[in-house]
Design an enzyme around this catalytic site. Sequence first.
Site, PDB file in Angstrom:
ATOM      1  N   HIS A  85       1.007  -1.128   0.055  1.00 57.46           N
ATOM      2  CA  HIS A  85      -0.236   0.019   0.160  1.00 57.46           C
ATOM      3  C   HIS A  85       1.043   1.417   0.322  1.00 57.46           C
ATOM      4  O   HIS A  85       0.362   2.263   0.007  1.00 57.46           O
ATOM      5  CB  HIS A  85      -1.220   0.285   1.537  1.00 57.46           C
ATOM      6  N   HIS A  86       2.443   0.751   0.480  1.00 57.95           N
ATOM      7  CA  HIS A  86       3.126   2.544   0.005  1.00 57.95           C
ATOM      8  C   HIS A  86       2.148   3.702   1.259  1.00 57.95           C
ATOM      9  O   HIS A  86       2.456   4.749   1.129  1.00 57.95           O
ATOM     10  CB  HIS A  86       3.562   2.767  -1.225  1.00 57.95           C
ATOM     11  N   CYS A  87       2.390   3.354   2.654  1.00 53.48           N
ATOM     12  CA  CYS A  87       1.295   4.030   3.367  1.00 53.48           C
ATOM     13  C   CYS A  87      -0.217   5.125   2.765  1.00 53.48           C
ATOM     14  O   CYS A  87      -0.056   6.666   2.869  1.00 53.48           O
ATOM     15  CB  CYS A  87       2.444   4.659   3.650  1.00 53.48           C
ATOM     16  N   ALA A  88      -0.335   4.345   1.451  1.00 52.68           N
ATOM     17  CA  ALA A  88      -1.765   5.112   1.120  1.00 52.68           C
ATOM     18  C   ALA A  88      -2.056   4.033   0.681  1.00 52.68           C
ATOM     19  O   ALA A  88      -3.301   4.331  -0.474  1.00 52.68           O
ATOM     20  CB  ALA A  88      -0.785   6.175  -0.398  1.00 52.68           C
ATOM     21  N   GLU A  89      -3.016   3.614   1.842  1.00 52.81           N
ATOM     22  CA  GLU A  89      -4.216   2.707   1.844  1.00 52.81           C
ATOM     23  C   GLU A  89      -5.876   3.077   1.850  1.00 52.81           C
ATOM     24  O   GLU A  89      -6.152   2.606  -0.026  1.00 52.81           O
ATOM     25  CB  GLU A  89      -4.215   1.525   2.774  1.00 52.81           C
TER      26      GLU A  89
END
Length: 129
Positions: A85-89
Amino acid sequence: SNFIGAVGLAKAIDYVESIGVEAIEKHERMILGAMTERLSKIEGLRIYGTTENKCPIVSFTIDGTHPYDVGMILDKLGIAIRTGHHCAEPLIDYLGVPGTVRASVGLYNTKEDVDVFVAALKKAIMMLG
């Protein structure tokens, strides 16, 4: 105090200044352009985020594969990428994908690195197909 860290940071700043921020940015854009062009030719691969002045990162998905599976195979082939998610859920949920594969480039990367990455990615796609 972190004397060793401070000395390391000073050396890193000297290194970046010796090359020049503009030269580094130009090189990263050239490698990013080459990678984006090569990836855009892979059937079923969708790139997320294509603004002109973006940072040197490509996030993508491949039809019929899960990002974690792609990442695991690339890791076994010696290619370091990120998945998830790369801290972008919230954004990933909005896009309706389980996550993305994320490849980044830097000053140390070459066009040959792009060739190796794309070849390994195609191998991973074949293995998962």
